[in-house]
Design an enzyme around this catalytic site. Structure first.
Site, short mmCIF file in Angstrom:
data_model
loop_
_atom_site.label_atom_id
_atom_site.label_comp_id
_atom_site.label_asym_id
_atom_site.label_seq_id
_atom_site.Cartn_x
_atom_site.Cartn_y
_atom_site.Cartn_z
N VAL A 81 148.19 42.32 30.04
CA VAL A 81 146.98 41.32 30.06
C VAL A 81 145.92 42.36 30.79
CG1 VAL A 81 145.68 39.61 30.47
CG2 VAL A 81 147.94 39.67 29.66
N ARG A 89 135.55 38.22 32.75
CA ARG A 89 134.35 36.70 33.10
C ARG A 89 133.59 36.03 31.55
NH1 ARG A 89 138.10 38.46 35.54
NH2 ARG A 89 138.11 37.97 37.77
N GLY A 91 135.24 35.24 28.97
CA GLY A 91 136.07 34.40 28.26
C GLY A 91 137.08 35.39 27.23
N VAL A 92 137.18 36.98 27.37
CA VAL A 92 138.18 37.44 26.77
C VAL A 92 139.77 36.73 27.22
CG1 VAL A 92 138.82 39.52 25.53
CG2 VAL A 92 136.36 39.26 26.54
N THR A 94 140.72 34.72 27.68
CA THR A 94 140.97 33.11 27.01
C THR A 94 141.27 32.85 25.84
OG1 THR A 94 139.60 32.14 29.09
CG2 THR A 94 140.09 30.45 26.54
N GLU A 118 147.56 38.75 40.27
CA GLU A 118 146.64 38.06 40.74
C GLU A 118 146.70 36.30 40.46
OE1 GLU A 118 142.93 39.24 42.30
OE2 GLU A 118 143.09 39.83 40.11
N TYR A 122 146.51 31.85 35.88
CA TYR A 122 147.32 32.12 34.89
C TYR A 122 147.36 30.78 35.41
CZ TYR A 122 147.41 36.18 33.36
OH TYR A 122 147.99 37.76 33.28
N PHE A 406 157.58 42.51 34.07
CA PHE A 406 157.05 42.42 32.92
C PHE A 406 155.85 42.71 32.46
CE2 PHE A 406 158.65 38.43 32.64
CZ PHE A 406 158.06 38.04 32.13
C1 LIG Z 1 142.45 39.15 34.74
C2 LIG Z 1 141.59 39.65 33.17
C3 LIG Z 1 142.50 39.98 32.46
C4 LIG Z 1 140.71 37.83 33.63
O1 LIG Z 1 139.55 38.65 32.27
P1 LIG Z 1 138.45 37.87 31.65
O2 LIG Z 1 138.70 38.02 30.12
O3 LIG Z 1 137.46 38.37 33.13
O4 LIG Z 1 139.00 36.55 31.82
P2 LIG Z 1 138.04 34.40 30.69
O5 LIG Z 1 136.69 35.10 30.88
O6 LIG Z 1 138.64 34.53 30.09
O7 LIG Z 1 138.60 34.06 32.46
C5 LIG Z 1 139.18 32.54 32.28
C6 LIG Z 1 138.81 31.94 33.52
O8 LIG Z 1 140.05 32.86 34.49
C7 LIG Z 1 139.19 32.36 35.53
N1 LIG Z 1 139.58 34.93 35.52
C8 LIG Z 1 139.86 35.53 34.86
N2 LIG Z 1 140.66 36.46 36.60
C9 LIG Z 1 140.83 36.09 36.71
C10 LIG Z 1 140.83 36.43 37.97
N3 LIG Z 1 141.83 37.68 38.96
N4 LIG Z 1 140.56 35.34 39.88
C11 LIG Z 1 140.33 34.53 40.00
N5 LIG Z 1 140.21 33.76 38.57
C12 LIG Z 1 140.09 34.42 37.26
C13 LIG Z 1 137.57 33.20 34.79
O9 LIG Z 1 136.70 33.00 35.89
C14 LIG Z 1 137.59 31.98 34.45
O10 LIG Z 1 137.35 30.89 34.39
P3 LIG Z 1 135.35 29.69 34.09
O11 LIG Z 1 136.57 29.29 32.89
O12 LIG Z 1 136.12 28.34 35.11
O13 LIG Z 1 134.65 30.29 34.29
C15 LIG Z 1 140.78 40.54 34.15
O14 LIG Z 1 139.85 40.38 34.96
C16 LIG Z 1 141.08 42.22 34.12
O15 LIG Z 1 141.69 42.19 33.32
N6 LIG Z 1 141.90 42.26 35.08
C17 LIG Z 1 142.53 43.73 35.40
C18 LIG Z 1 143.96 43.70 35.49
C19 LIG Z 1 144.97 42.65 35.53
O16 LIG Z 1 144.68 41.88 36.39
N7 LIG Z 1 145.32 41.82 34.63
C20 LIG Z 1 146.26 40.89 34.34
C21 LIG Z 1 148.11 41.58 34.39
S1 LIG Z 1 148.77 39.71 35.29
#
Ligand SMILES: CC(C)(COP(=O)(O)OP(=O)(O)OC[C@H]1O[C@@H](n2cnc3c(N)ncnc32)[C@H](O)[C@@H]1OP(=O)(O)O)[C@@H](O)C(=O)NCCC(=O)NCCS
Length: 406
Positions: A81, A89, A91-92, A94, A118, A122, A406
């Protein structure tokens, strides 16, 4: 933002891997391309496209997850992911999650599961942390384990011999503990036995130890050795990758080997089961440092199939009111009746005994959590008797453990 969310196609595989690597702060290596897609077919990928650019990635492995009682239930293993920093942030994730869990639900997978980078990400999608792990360290100069049993011998073997003995042994052990994952042939080849230098962190190649009783293999350990000297005294480390044993004699024999390798007094295992009995065998248990972290997170997509699929150690009848923030089809009131350990579950129109969100049901599902504790934290509601019953029904005597990230 005008995005397209869809599985990738063949011509996009290189860019997709590059996007994943960037998301985790590394670079994709060309030689890993075929290996990567050997365990992740294209129809199980999700790409988020801004025009032609891949700005989001997600994938789902096809696993069976061992649930309490030993059955393997189909689980969509959510993985890789990432969202490009320029698009975060908005909504991608989501939207990718929407496609992923809709597909998994339509396919009939009762469960989805993941390891989270983190802990805050989830829960909103209905995943709850269902198992912990111990990051374990000990120094054999300051504590000793008991003697191994006489009837088990341990041999060090090379990768080729290991690749024949280990997969069937793992398969034998897999049903003994909730949280374990099925491993396909491709998984063994491209994940567990793949051992390039850049995976070793400066340590040796993987070493394989096989425990046998007579001619029967009864356990194995995978580990690496990291040489180190301090003031001209040996201070090397054994990094355990996994230890699997069909019984305690085999487990003790493997631990004995791992803790008695000359020049390597320090032992580290980043993902040990939280109930490994080794702690009771240590002559000085304070020397065994154990830090607890979360491991697998579980989301119930088909509540009836999931609750009927596992075994229970306590009989009873519980009506569960479930709120599911992300999968409305799973939301509802469910009557779980357990008789002789077998659960029967159906959707009902009735007053619920306990009320909880999907993340909490996911947390309870593998048997390693306390409903009483969750109720004290305000995450499960119900009368004290109903919460106590939920606690007894869901808990198991063996802690869940997911041996592999994984
Ligand atoms: C984690 C990640 C995929 C989130 O993607 P994103 O497109 O920014 O997420 P979204 O915009 O769909 O966020 C949905 C909600 O989750 C929250 N959220 C997303 N990532 C978060 C994080 N790392 N910590 C806390 N909250 C988070 C957002 O604030 C949002 O909340 P809201 O609906 O109340 O505003 C992105 O930050 C990323 O690529 N991180 C680095 C790689 C990583 O850690 N991947 C996960 C592997 S398990």
């Amino acid at each position: 933002m005008d995005l397209t969310i869809r599985p990738i196609v063949e011509s996009e595989t290189v860019a997709f891997r590059a996007a994943i690597a960037r998301g985790f702060g590394s670079d994709a290596r060309e030689e890993g391309h075929d290996r990567f897609y050997a365990t992740l077919p294209l129809h199980r990928t999700v790409g988020a496209f801004d025009g032609d650019e891949i700005v989001g990635t997600l994938g789902e492995f096809d696993f069976e997850l061992t649930v309490p009682g030993g059955r393997g239930l189909q689980m969509a293993g959510t993985t890789i992911v990432t969202v490009r920093p320029t698009h975060r942030r908005r909504g991608v994730l989501t939207r990718m999650m929407r496609l992923h869990l809709d597909h998994a639900g339509e396919r009939g997978d009762p469960l989805a599961g993941l390891w989270a980078s983190e802990a805050a990400i989830y829960g909103r999608f209905g995943f709850g942390c269902a198992a912990d792990r111990h990051d374990l360290e000990l120094d054999t100069r300051r504590t000793r384990l008991g003697l191994p049993p006489d009837d088990v011998t341990v041999a060090l073997v090379d990768g080729e011999a290991a690749s024949k003995v280990i997969p069937p042994l793992y398969e034998e052990v897999r049903s003994s503990r909730a949280g374990m994952l099925s491993r396909s042939e491709a998984w063994w080849e491209h994940r567990r036995f793949y051992d390039p230098e850049h995976h070793r962190g400066g340590a040796s190649e993987r070493r394989y130890a096989i425990a046998s009783r007579g001619r029967d293999p009864v356990g194995y350990a995978m580990f690496r050795q990291k040489e180190k000297w301090e003031n001209f005294l040996p201070d090397g480390e054994i990094d355990i990758i996994e230890v699997m044993a069909v019984d305690d004699g085999a487990r003790r024999a493997l631990w004995h080997l791992l803790t008695s390798i000359d020049l390597f007094p320090r032992i580290a295992w980043w993902n040990a089961p939280v109930d490994d009995p080794m702690i009771w065998e240590a002559s000085n248990r304070r020397i065994v440092k154990r830090t607890t972290w979360d491991s697998i997170w579980v989301c119930l997509l088909d509540v009836v199939a999931a609750l009927e699929g596992r075994h229970y150690e306590r009989d009873g009848r519980l009506v569960i009111g479930l709120a599911h923030p992300f999968c409305p089809w799973a939301e509802g009131t469910y009557e779980l009746t357990v008789a002789d350990g077998i659960g029967t579950c159906r959707a009902v129109v009735a007053d619920a005994d306990i009320q909880l969100d999907a993340a909490e049901l996911g947390a309870l599902y593998l048997g390693g959590r306390s409903a009483i504790e969750l109720a004290k934290a305000g995450l499960v509601s119900g009368s004290p008797d109903a919460v106590l019953l939920a606690d007894r029904i869901f808990r198991t005597s063996v802690a869940p453990w997911c041996p592999e990230v994984f």
